[in-house]
Structures are given as C-alpha cells and as structure tokens.
Motif scaffolding. Structure first.
Motif, PDB file in Angstrom:
ATOM      1  N   LEU A  31      -1.548   3.102  -2.517  1.00 52.52           N
ATOM      2  CA  LEU A  31      -2.349   1.890  -2.293  1.00 52.52           C
ATOM      3  C   LEU A  31      -3.819   2.258  -2.403  1.00 52.52           C
ATOM      4  O   LEU A  31      -4.191   3.394  -2.125  1.00 52.52           O
ATOM      5  CB  LEU A  31      -2.097   1.333  -0.880  1.00 52.52           C
ATOM      6  N   THR A  35      -6.404  -3.675  -3.077  1.00 55.67           N
ATOM      7  CA  THR A  35      -5.150  -4.456  -2.992  1.00 55.67           C
ATOM      8  C   THR A  35      -4.273  -3.998  -1.826  1.00 55.67           C
ATOM      9  O   THR A  35      -3.381  -4.713  -1.395  1.00 55.67           O
ATOM     10  CB  THR A  35      -4.334  -4.273  -4.297  1.00 55.67           C
ATOM     11  N   ALA A  39      -1.746  -6.168   0.884  1.00 56.88           N
ATOM     12  CA  ALA A  39      -0.285  -5.999   0.877  1.00 56.88           C
ATOM     13  C   ALA A  39       0.226  -5.632   2.269  1.00 56.88           C
ATOM     14  O   ALA A  39       1.224  -6.177   2.765  1.00 56.88           O
ATOM     15  CB  ALA A  39       0.103  -4.917  -0.127  1.00 56.88           C
ATOM     16  N   THR A  87      -8.187  -2.246   5.244  1.00 58.09           N
ATOM     17  CA  THR A  87      -7.193  -1.295   4.729  1.00 58.09           C
ATOM     18  C   THR A  87      -7.021  -0.142   5.706  1.00 58.09           C
ATOM     19  O   THR A  87      -5.905   0.285   6.008  1.00 58.09           O
ATOM     20  CB  THR A  87      -7.626  -0.783   3.343  1.00 58.09           C
ATOM     21  N   PRO A 128      -0.176  -0.841  -6.696  1.00 59.39           N
ATOM     22  CA  PRO A 128      -0.689  -2.113  -7.212  1.00 59.39           C
ATOM     23  C   PRO A 128      -1.980  -1.881  -8.012  1.00 59.39           C
ATOM     24  O   PRO A 128      -3.067  -2.293  -7.630  1.00 59.39           O
ATOM     25  CB  PRO A 128      -0.976  -2.936  -5.952  1.00 59.39           C
ATOM     26  N   SER A 147       0.906  -6.969  -5.822  1.00 59.77           N
ATOM     27  CA  SER A 147       0.887  -6.788  -4.366  1.00 59.77           C
ATOM     28  C   SER A 147       2.212  -7.180  -3.722  1.00 59.77           C
ATOM     29  O   SER A 147       2.685  -6.500  -2.808  1.00 59.77           O
ATOM     30  CB  SER A 147      -0.231  -7.640  -3.768  1.00 59.77           C
ATOM     31  N   SER A 148       2.851  -8.237  -4.224  1.00 56.89           N
ATOM     32  CA  SER A 148       4.110  -8.659  -3.553  1.00 56.89           C
ATOM     33  C   SER A 148       5.204  -7.631  -3.834  1.00 56.89           C
ATOM     34  O   SER A 148       6.018  -7.326  -2.954  1.00 56.89           O
ATOM     35  CB  SER A 148       4.523 -10.051  -4.029  1.00 56.89           C
ATOM     36  N   GLU A 151       4.722  -4.887  -1.402  1.00 55.75           N
ATOM     37  CA  GLU A 151       5.302  -5.219  -0.092  1.00 55.75           C
ATOM     38  C   GLU A 151       6.800  -4.930  -0.080  1.00 55.75           C
ATOM     39  O   GLU A 151       7.332  -4.298   0.830  1.00 55.75           O
ATOM     40  CB  GLU A 151       5.105  -6.714   0.193  1.00 55.75           C
TER      41      GLU A 151
END
Ligand SMILES: CC(C)[C@@](O)(CC(=O)O)C(=O)O
Ligand code: SF4
Length: 463
Positions: A31, A35, A39, A87, A128, A147-148, A151
């Motif tokens: 990560l 982004t 997430a 973050t 991402p 991003s999804s 997750e």
C-alpha cells in the motif's frame, strides 16, 4: 508444457470464482499513502480486519515532501498531510508493516519492495498502483489493482482475477553501449503502440534481457503498464538469486535451501506456447526521447517527428510535424521515480554530470528512489556530483513524477524526465514532459537542450 506465468498462476489458484475468473492466493500486499489509507479505512468501516497483517506493507512515497529535513507529516501538495496521517493511523491500527516517512528504509513502493526482499521470485504481490508490474522483474507475479480489490485481498488473502492471455517478447542481440533498459522500453512501446501489450501477461526473454542488471529489468517491467500489459515478468536467474538473497524479508536460515530449489524451477518449459510472440533486435535500439503526450510518442533522438503526429499532442508540446526534437531548448530536468530512481540510474547520470554544469535557465532536480539509494549515492559522492552540477538533491519519494498540486515546473516548461508518463499535465498544468533515460536527461540538462550523451561527451562539450 507450461510457461512461467502458467506455473505462477496455477501455483496460486485456490479456486474457481465463477464467470471465468479464478481465485488467486495473494502472498504479499503493498500500500502507499495515496490509496492505502482509503482502502484500510473502508475495510474497517465494513467491519473487516486484515486477515494476515504480516503480509501487508504500507509505504509513504507519493505525496511526502521531497524537501530535505522534511517533517514526518510534511506533504508536497496542499492537503496531502491528511493522507499521510490517515494512512499511518490506519496501518498502526491494523497492525500491518508501516514504512513511515522517517523510516531509514522509506522510498517509492516499487523501489523499496525489491530492496527489502518483500518482492521475491514466485510470490504473488498486488498493490493499488499500476506500476506494480515492475516487480515481475524478479520473477514475481505482481500486478496493480484497485482499492476495493485491495480491501478484498487484505480481508481474505485472495483475489478474483481472469487469467490473461500471454505474450513473449524475445529481445535478441545486445543493447549498444549507452543504450539502456529505458530506451528499450520506449522503443517497444513506440514500435507496437501503447495498446501493444493487449492486457497480456508479458514474459521478457532473450540475450538482451539476461544481459540486463536487475535494476534494468525493474525499469523495463515498470513500463509494461504503459504498454497495456496485465503485467510483465522475467524468469529468475543467477543475477536474481544473488539480488534477493539476504534481504530483510527474504528467506533465511533453513528456508534458503528450499527457496533456492523452488526458484530454480521458475522458468518457461521448452516448447511452451504463448498467445503472442514479439521479436525485437536489441541492436536496433537507439537512445530514445518522447515527443508527445503518450509513451508511444517516442523516437530515436536522431529521428524527425512523424508526419502523422497527433495535432493535439503537437499543440500541447509546442511542436510542428516533421521537426526534430533534438536541439529543442529545455527549462527543466527531473531524475527519479520508480522507473529510473535507483543507484545505477544515478550513476549513469553522474558519469555525464561530473565536472559539468547545468545550463543556465534549467531547473534540475534529482530525487533518489529510496533512502537506501540516497545513502549509497551519498557514500559514493554522487550527490556531490549532482549538486556541483547544479541539481537539487531531494528526499526520497515519487516527487515530480506526477503533479499532486503544490510544487512543480511552470506551465509550458519543457522538462526532460526519467519517469514513465508524459500525459498532458502529468508534471503540472501545461508542463511539457519528455521521457528519456537518466543519461539523456543529464546530457540535456547540461546542454540546456534535448540531446544525446554522445553529444556531450564529444570533445569540447556540446556538439
Ligand atoms: C499518480 C499516482 C498515484 C500513480 O502512481 C497511480 C498509478 O500508477 O496507479 C501514477 O504513477 O500514475
Ligand atoms: S514514481 Fe511515479 S509512476 Fe512510480 S509510483 Fe510514484 S507516481 Fe507512480
């Protein structure tokens, strides 16, 4: 018979996700603060937690300031601090690895992941970020996600994906002296078009690829997404095994033997089939520069612009069809990014900068790809060469690779850049980005105009 990609995909296929998709096990997830915080926040809001925090790495790189002495929260764009702080907080709450702004290992995610042994042959890695394909240079199966999807991968350790078609790009022969992996990447994209990779998983092979250093392979694979590839990969060889050994997150102790034995199996079988094959002659590749607003708008420095050059691109770049870009005056130079911000990139530029000065009127900036690159460069006095030449020496991160608001070059400035994207506004409103290798960027900064290293290295300076 199976290709390397077949092997990596099948090794990680844990189920049929329906509608032609597979369920793929994800070994490690990266990560960054642009982004990652979003997430993590969304995951928590949905009441989920990170399934295995030890497999998730969050790295500050995109909007951190590149000012030396920067504060831990200091961003290079207005409002950027919020991404950094969020973050950090979300990563700490989730218990994942956090490589914060002030961590000695900090840097651009795609530079740091190889440096720390997070990216390894045979692993699946997602992030991402579209340039995650860089990590295929180590024989990993690595691709950029949304991003999804990030997750989903954090919550379950898996991702659904449709197995892409496969392309082999075989590069025969050898690159000429002074011709780099960046030149090869731009040459391929210009020759086959920015859609040439057709969303394939691309394996690079051939003598010229084996000749490349690991850092050169990272540059080449980094640009695969600019070629519309799903990802790129290069079979691990002795150079790869040497590079990945002994790094913080590499196998250690009793695991090493097993890992080495496994890594030796990671290659395409003789006779395995690809959906597409592209043959490239490395000897035909000359130092490249982009002229337009896509990486496919690239050509050899010695060539004139194509007669059918897009009017919009010409207008944005202040060019006319048929002219040469070589000799055009520049106002900016940037060396850095996940494409060309590693030690070998800085060394290549320093060879040209040594004892020379950036031309008046050119703002030249170098931002090393990571703290480790910066320390190694400083130990070799490379920072001194850059500073004595008139370059600003920045604190590691993505920096002027992309405009996030805040500091950049003035509109219509023609900038030579060792990065990977030259879209309209990429480096700032109206900024005219010319993509090139670090050596071509450095030579042009000295000359004050677009030129090749050979022009600078001619006796008596610029030809
Ligand atoms: C802009 C930035 C977040 C990015 O890293 C996004 C991406 O590549 O997915 C890029 O280089 O365009
Ligand atoms: S250096 Fe540039 S291309 Fe690479 S991840 Fe950062 S913004 Fe994206």
């Amino acid at each position: 018979m199976a290709t390397l990609f077949d092997k990596l995909w099948d090794m990680h296929r844990v189920g049929d996700a329906g509608d032609g998709d597979d369920l793929i096990a994800i070994d490690r997830l990266l990560l960054h603060e642009r982004t990652g915080g979003v997430a993590l926040k969304s995951l928590a809001a949905a009441g989920h937690r990170v399934r295995d925090p030890a497999r998730v790495f969050s790295i500050m790189d995109h909007i951190v300031s590149f000012r030396h002495g920067r504060g831990r929260d200091e961003a290079r764009s207005p409002g950027g601090e919020a991404f950094i702080v969020e973050t950090r907080e979300m990563a700490q709450t989730a218990g994942i690895h956090l490589i914060d702004t002030d961590n000695p290992a900090q840097g651009i995610v795609h530079v740091v992941a190889p440096e720390l042994g997070i990216a390894l042959p045979g692993l699946t890695l997602v992030c991402p970020d579209s340039h995650t394909c860089s990590l295929g240079a180590l024989g990993a199966l690595a691709w950029g996600i949304g991003s999804s999807d990030a997750e989903h991968a954090m919550a379950t350790g898996t991702l659904r994906a449709a197995k892409p078609r496969q392309m082999l790009i075989r590069v025969a022969g050898r690159l000429s002296p002074g011709v780099s992996a960046k030149d090869l990447a731009l040459y391929i994209i210009a020759r086959f078009g920015s859609d040439g990779g057709k969303r394939c998983a691309i394996e690079y092979a051939g003598e010229a690829i084996s000749d490349l250093s690991i850092e050169g392979r990272l540059t080449l694979c980094n640009m695969a997404v600019e070629f519309a590839a799903f990802t790129a990969l290069i079979a691990p060889d002795a150079k790869t095994l040497d590079y990945v050994s002994g790094r913080p997150f590499s196998p250690s102790g009793a695991q090493v033997e097993t890992a080495l034995a496994h890594w030796q199996t990671l290659r395409t079988d003789e006779g395995a089939e690809f959906d597409e094959v592209i043959e490239v002659d490395a000897g035909k590749v000359a130092p490249q520069v982009s002229w337009g607003t896509s990486p496919e708008d690239s050509l050899a420095l010695t060539d004139a612009l194509p007669a059918d050059a897009s009017a919009r691109a010409l207008a944005y770049m202040g060019l006319t069809a048929g002219q040469s870009v070589k000799g055009l005056a520049i106002g900016g130079a940037f060396i850095g990014s996940c494409t060309n911000g590693r030690l070998s990139d800085l060394k290549a530029a320093a060879e040209i900068l040594k004892g020379r000065r950036v031309a008046p009127g050119v703002r030249a900036v170098c931002v090393p790809g990571s703290q480790a690159v910066s320390r190694e460069a400083e130990a070799l006095g490379i920072d001194r060469i850059f500073k004595d030449a008139g370059f600003e020496w920045g604190a590691p991160g993505c920096a002027m690779c992309f405009y996030a608001g805040g500091e950049t070059f003035p509109p219509e400035t023609r900038v030579m850049s060792s990065t990977n994207r030259n879209f309209e506004g990429r480096q700032g409103p109206g900024v005219r980005t010319h993509l090139a290798s670090p050596a071509v960027v450095a030579a042009s900064a000295i000359a004050g105009r677009i030129c090749a290293p050979s022009d600078i290295l001619v006796e008596g300076g610029v030809a």
